[in-house]
Design a protein around this motif. Structure first.
Motif, PDB file in Angstrom:
ATOM      1  N   VAL A  84       0.866  -1.174   0.000  1.00  0.00           N
ATOM      2  CA  VAL A  84       0.000   0.000   0.000  1.00  0.00           C
ATOM      3  C   VAL A  84       0.903   1.224   0.000  1.00  0.00           C
ATOM      4  N   ALA A  85       0.400   2.317  -0.535  1.00  0.00           N
ATOM      5  CA  ALA A  85       1.215   3.532  -0.632  1.00  0.00           C
ATOM      6  C   ALA A  85       1.520   4.072   0.757  1.00  0.00           C
ATOM      7  N   ASN A  86       2.777   4.467   0.966  1.00  0.00           N
ATOM      8  CA  ASN A  86       3.114   5.112   2.234  1.00  0.00           C
ATOM      9  C   ASN A  86       2.946   6.618   2.075  1.00  0.00           C
ATOM     10  N   ILE A  87       3.423   7.386   3.054  1.00  0.00           N
ATOM     11  CA  ILE A  87       3.174   8.832   3.029  1.00  0.00           C
ATOM     12  C   ILE A  87       3.909   9.516   1.881  1.00  0.00           C
ATOM     13  N   TYR A  88       4.876   8.818   1.273  1.00  0.00           N
ATOM     14  CA  TYR A  88       5.603   9.405   0.158  1.00  0.00           C
ATOM     15  C   TYR A  88       5.051   8.949  -1.191  1.00  0.00           C
ATOM     16  N   GLY A  89       4.009   8.133  -1.153  1.00  0.00           N
ATOM     17  CA  GLY A  89       3.413   7.669  -2.392  1.00  0.00           C
ATOM     18  C   GLY A  89       4.090   6.458  -2.978  1.00  0.00           C
ATOM     19  N   CYS A  90       5.035   5.863  -2.229  1.00  0.00           N
ATOM     20  CA  CYS A  90       5.725   4.673  -2.719  1.00  0.00           C
ATOM     21  C   CYS A  90       4.833   3.442  -2.538  1.00  0.00           C
ATOM     22  N   THR A  91       4.690   2.694  -3.588  1.00  0.00           N
ATOM     23  CA  THR A  91       3.920   1.456  -3.506  1.00  0.00           C
ATOM     24  C   THR A  91       4.822   0.303  -3.931  1.00  0.00           C
ATOM     25  N   ASP A  92       4.267  -0.682  -4.578  1.00  0.00           N
ATOM     26  CA  ASP A  92       5.032  -1.818  -5.067  1.00  0.00           C
ATOM     27  C   ASP A  92       5.991  -1.349  -6.179  1.00  0.00           C
ATOM     28  N   PRO A  93       7.272  -1.713  -6.143  1.00  0.00           N
ATOM     29  CA  PRO A  93       7.936  -2.567  -5.168  1.00  0.00           C
ATOM     30  C   PRO A  93       8.332  -1.812  -3.894  1.00  0.00           C
ATOM     31  N   MET A  95      10.811  -1.543  -0.263  1.00  0.00           N
ATOM     32  CA  MET A  95      12.089  -1.915   0.338  1.00  0.00           C
ATOM     33  C   MET A  95      12.036  -1.879   1.848  1.00  0.00           C
ATOM     34  N   GLY A  96      10.818  -1.732   2.406  1.00  0.00           N
ATOM     35  CA  GLY A  96      10.680  -1.762   3.853  1.00  0.00           C
ATOM     36  C   GLY A  96      11.189  -3.075   4.423  1.00  0.00           C
ATOM     37  N   GLY A  97      11.943  -3.000   5.527  1.00  0.00           N
ATOM     38  CA  GLY A  97      12.477  -4.196   6.156  1.00  0.00           C
ATOM     39  C   GLY A  97      13.823  -4.624   5.620  1.00  0.00           C
ATOM     40  N   ASP A 117      13.087   1.372   6.322  1.00  0.00           N
ATOM     41  CA  ASP A 117      11.744   0.946   6.715  1.00  0.00           C
ATOM     42  C   ASP A 117      10.655   1.456   5.782  1.00  0.00           C
ATOM     43  N   ASP A 118      10.957   2.512   5.002  1.00  0.00           N
ATOM     44  CA  ASP A 118       9.900   3.171   4.242  1.00  0.00           C
ATOM     45  C   ASP A 118      10.244   3.388   2.766  1.00  0.00           C
ATOM     46  N   SER A 119      11.271   2.713   2.281  1.00  0.00           N
ATOM     47  CA  SER A 119      11.718   2.849   0.894  1.00  0.00           C
ATOM     48  C   SER A 119      12.399   4.187   0.598  1.00  0.00           C
ATOM     49  N   ILE A 120      12.582   5.019   1.613  1.00  0.00           N
ATOM     50  CA  ILE A 120      13.175   6.342   1.409  1.00  0.00           C
ATOM     51  C   ILE A 120      14.402   6.556   2.289  1.00  0.00           C
ATOM     52  N   HIS A 121      14.213   6.442   3.598  1.00  0.00           N
ATOM     53  CA  HIS A 121      15.272   6.791   4.540  1.00  0.00           C
ATOM     54  C   HIS A 121      16.112   5.566   4.905  1.00  0.00           C
ATOM     55  N   TRP A 122      17.417   5.739   4.858  1.00  0.00           N
ATOM     56  CA  TRP A 122      18.346   4.674   5.208  1.00  0.00           C
ATOM     57  C   TRP A 122      19.114   5.080   6.456  1.00  0.00           C
ATOM     58  N   TRP A 123      19.025   4.264   7.491  1.00  0.00           N
ATOM     59  CA  TRP A 123      19.645   4.582   8.770  1.00  0.00           C
ATOM     60  C   TRP A 123      20.791   3.609   9.075  1.00  0.00           C
ATOM     61  N   THR A 124      21.633   4.005  10.039  1.00  0.00           N
ATOM     62  CA  THR A 124      22.767   3.184  10.466  1.00  0.00           C
ATOM     63  C   THR A 124      22.655   2.887  11.957  1.00  0.00           C
ATOM     64  N   ASN A 194      15.795  12.810  -0.629  1.00  0.00           N
ATOM     65  CA  ASN A 194      16.715  12.424   0.439  1.00  0.00           C
ATOM     66  C   ASN A 194      18.157  12.272  -0.045  1.00  0.00           C
ATOM     67  N   ASP A 195      18.472  12.897  -1.162  1.00  0.00           N
ATOM     68  CA  ASP A 195      19.844  12.967  -1.656  1.00  0.00           C
ATOM     69  C   ASP A 195      20.534  11.614  -1.749  1.00  0.00           C
ATOM     70  N   ILE A 196      21.642  11.468  -1.016  1.00  0.00           N
ATOM     71  CA  ILE A 196      22.539  10.329  -1.231  1.00  0.00           C
ATOM     72  C   ILE A 196      22.007   9.020  -0.652  1.00  0.00           C
ATOM     73  N   ASN A 197      21.077   9.094   0.312  1.00  0.00           N
ATOM     74  CA  ASN A 197      20.543   7.882   0.931  1.00  0.00           C
ATOM     75  C   ASN A 197      19.975   6.937  -0.108  1.00  0.00           C
ATOM     76  N   GLY A 198      20.318   5.665  -0.041  1.00  0.00           N
ATOM     77  CA  GLY A 198      19.706   4.731  -0.966  1.00  0.00           C
ATOM     78  C   GLY A 198      20.562   3.526  -1.288  1.00  0.00           C
TER      79      GLY A 198
END
Length: 306
Positions: A84-93, A95-97, A117-124, A194-198
């Motif tokens: 389902v679309a998240n707050i950024y409008g990302c749907t299938d495919p 990358m959450g998890g 977790d949301d197909s956008i932000h990448w954390w360490t 989100n620039d370089i994150n990805g």
């Protein structure tokens, strides 16, 4: 007025012998240190091609007694069974998890976790083995979830489990092994967000059905953005490496360094061209990607029927 003049030292045969002995001892010590450093440095990154000016990344340290946590994992709590679309409008495919883990050279018994977790932000985040023989781990989730803090974990080849106070597993991240039909696709939506994150692939190394040439980059510790850039990658899809301490040299212009890499961001026309990272002396630009296949298709259903 009296001027004191230091007396010249008396040079004797004995003093010459002492100085010569000290010089020889010093040289021997330096040679021993050089040999020890060389023996302690091992190359963990396989570089299958030689490009003029390319930088071969090396990790210094002995990892033989550290469990092989390196790999691509999936957190089922953040990997939805339906898209389902998240707050950024990302749907299938989706990358959450997604989680990539790799051992670290500069921190003994430790490893890094770069996840999304949301197909956008990448954390360490970071984990440390407290008992390597038993595979026991302390994973610090405080920067991502302060209420959770330090989590006790148990690692076994193929998965990492998260334990409650009684030692029972409450969550498990299985390691994913790409099948022949698993592949990544160019991220053409929200590519520059989100620039370089990805997640990126090196076109000269990437092969569908594998993780060869995959790199993930994060500029945040948990939820908080920071100046340090961290990258986890693999050239052959099997051996992973970690580079920390990256930094922006000109954030406005999208210029940065990570380890010996000197790079710049090329966002392209918004919504038209995919975002790329140009690395000096490293051949073709890296391309920002997304999953084309459902990562759960990589699970061994005999081990993970649900």
């Amino acid at each position: 007025k009296v001027m004191l003049i230091p007396r010249a030292p008396v040079v004797t045969a004995r003093s010459k012998m002492v100085r010569t002995s000290r010089t020889v001892s010093g040289l021997l010590l330096v040679l021993v240190l050089i040999m020890a450093i060389r023996l302690g440095c091992q190359t963990f990154v396989a570089t299958p091609r030689v490009v003029p000016g390319a930088r071969i990344l090396r990790r210094c340290g002995n990892f033989e007694d550290i469990p092989m946590v390196d790999g691509y994992y999936l957190d089922p709590i953040h990997a939805p069974t339906s898209f389902v679309a998240n707050i950024y409008g990302c749907t299938d495919p989706w990358m959450g998890g997604t989680r990539f883990m790799s051992r670290m050279a500069d921190k003994k018994d430790s490893f890094v976790i770069v996840g999304c977790d949301d197909s956008i932000h990448w954390w360490t985040l970071y984990g440390t083995f407290t008992d390597k023989a038993q595979g026991l781990v302390d994973a610090d989730f405080g920067p991502k979830a302060p209420a959770v803090g330090m989590l006790k974990c148990s690692f076994k080849p193929g998965s990492i489990s998260f334990l409650d106070d009684n030692g029972a597993a409450t969550n498990l991240w299985p390691q994913l092994l790409p099948t022949e039909d698993f592949e990544f696709a160019i991220k053409d939506k929200h590519s520059a967000f989100n620039d370089i994150n990805g997640l990126y692939t090196d076109p000269s190394l990437y092969k569908p059905g594998s993780l060869a040439g995959v790199r993930v980059i994060s500029d945040r510790l948990g939820k908080m953005m920071r100046d340090e850039l961290v990258m986890v990658g693999t050239d052959d899809g099997k051996v992973f490496w970690t580079i920390g301490g990256g930094k922006w040299t000109d954030k406005g212009e999208g210029k940065f360094t990570i380890g010996s890499y000197i790079g710049s961001i090329n966002k392209g026309p918004t919504g038209v061209a995919p975002m790329r990272l140009t690395m000096e002396g490293d051949g073709e630009p890296w391309i920002k990607m997304m999953v084309k296949s459902d990562p759960k298709s990589c699970l061994d259903h005999a081990l993970y029927p649900e």
